[in-house]
Scaffold this motif. Structure first.
Motif, short mmCIF file in Angstrom:
data_model
loop_
_atom_site.label_atom_id
_atom_site.label_comp_id
_atom_site.label_asym_id
_atom_site.label_seq_id
_atom_site.Cartn_x
_atom_site.Cartn_y
_atom_site.Cartn_z
N ASN A 75 0.87 -1.16 0.00
CA ASN A 75 0.00 0.00 0.00
C ASN A 75 0.92 1.22 0.00
O ASN A 75 1.63 1.47 0.97
CB ASN A 75 -0.89 -0.02 1.25
N LYS A 85 -6.52 -9.33 -6.68
CA LYS A 85 -7.28 -8.18 -7.20
C LYS A 85 -8.77 -8.52 -7.33
O LYS A 85 -9.62 -7.71 -6.96
CB LYS A 85 -6.73 -7.73 -8.55
N LEU A 108 -10.33 -8.68 -3.85
CA LEU A 108 -10.42 -7.32 -3.29
C LEU A 108 -11.49 -6.50 -3.99
O LEU A 108 -12.24 -5.77 -3.35
CB LEU A 108 -9.06 -6.64 -3.38
N ASP A 109 -11.58 -6.63 -5.31
CA ASP A 109 -12.58 -5.87 -6.07
C ASP A 109 -14.01 -6.25 -5.70
O ASP A 109 -14.89 -5.40 -5.69
CB ASP A 109 -12.38 -6.06 -7.58
N HIS A 121 -11.96 -10.46 0.20
CA HIS A 121 -10.61 -10.94 0.49
C HIS A 121 -10.55 -11.48 1.92
O HIS A 121 -11.21 -10.95 2.81
CB HIS A 121 -9.60 -9.82 0.30
N GLN A 152 -8.39 -5.65 2.83
CA GLN A 152 -9.66 -5.35 2.17
C GLN A 152 -10.14 -3.94 2.51
O GLN A 152 -10.57 -3.19 1.62
CB GLN A 152 -10.73 -6.37 2.56
N ASP A 161 -8.35 -1.32 3.47
CA ASP A 161 -7.50 -0.30 2.83
C ASP A 161 -7.74 -0.25 1.33
O ASP A 161 -7.69 0.83 0.72
CB ASP A 161 -6.02 -0.56 3.14
N TRP A 162 -7.98 -1.38 0.70
CA TRP A 162 -8.28 -1.42 -0.74
C TRP A 162 -9.56 -0.61 -1.00
O TRP A 162 -9.62 0.16 -1.95
CB TRP A 162 -8.45 -2.85 -1.19
N LYS A 163 -10.54 -0.80 -0.13
CA LYS A 163 -11.80 -0.07 -0.28
C LYS A 163 -11.60 1.43 -0.07
O LYS A 163 -12.14 2.26 -0.79
CB LYS A 163 -12.84 -0.61 0.70
N GLU A 171 -7.44 0.61 -5.94
CA GLU A 171 -6.40 -0.22 -6.55
C GLU A 171 -5.14 0.57 -6.87
O GLU A 171 -4.02 0.05 -6.75
CB GLU A 171 -6.94 -0.87 -7.82
N PHE A 173 -1.99 0.56 -4.61
CA PHE A 173 -1.29 -0.69 -4.34
C PHE A 173 -0.39 -1.10 -5.50
O PHE A 173 -0.74 -0.89 -6.66
CB PHE A 173 -2.29 -1.82 -4.06
#
Length: 125
Positions: free
Chosen positions: A27, A49, A52-53, A57, A63, A65-67, A71, A74
């Motif tokens: 990240n 990916k 996570l999308d 995850h 998950q 932090d991805w939200k 993307e 990362f």
């Protein structure tokens, strides 16, 4: 495309080496990292990916932090690759010898990077 050509391409793909080894998902906003290993580095990044999308995850902190960051925050890095002994993999069972190398390689990188707590998405075992 001809059926015979498709079969040939499929055969060649199935019997060729994929990049294998240890990877890290970083990240770039907070420098937290997720370290793992795989017999198919391209495939494992696609799997992460996808999970996570769709918001499913296994690693809930990653998950979240991805939200929050998306993307683009990362990056996927290959830390170390296994060099195949041969140009061709005849059987899936041939991968067993490479699978045995991954835990030690991954542990080496986990010790070196310590992606735990504020530095990462993993929990110490």
């Amino acid at each position: 495309m001809e059926k015979s050509k498709r079969k040939e391409l499929a055969y060649n793909y199935a019997h060729s080496h994929r990049p294998m080894g240890v990877y890290r998902i970083v990240n770039t906003r907070n420098d937290k990292a997720f370290v793992g290993s795989s017999l198919n580095l391209d495939g494992v990044w696609n799997k992460h990916k996808f999970m996570l999308d769709i918001g499913n995850h296994d690693n809930k902190a990653l998950q979240a932090d991805w939200k929050e960051y998306g993307e683009k925050a990362f990056v996927f890095e290959i830390l170390e690759q296994i060099k195949p002994e041969e140009d061709f993999v005849a059987e899936v069972s041939e991968l067993a010898k490479y699978r045995k190398l991954l835990p030690d390689m991954e542990n080496k990188w986990l010790e070196q990077l310590s992606p735990y707590g504020d530095r990462g998405y993993l929990k110490k075992k």
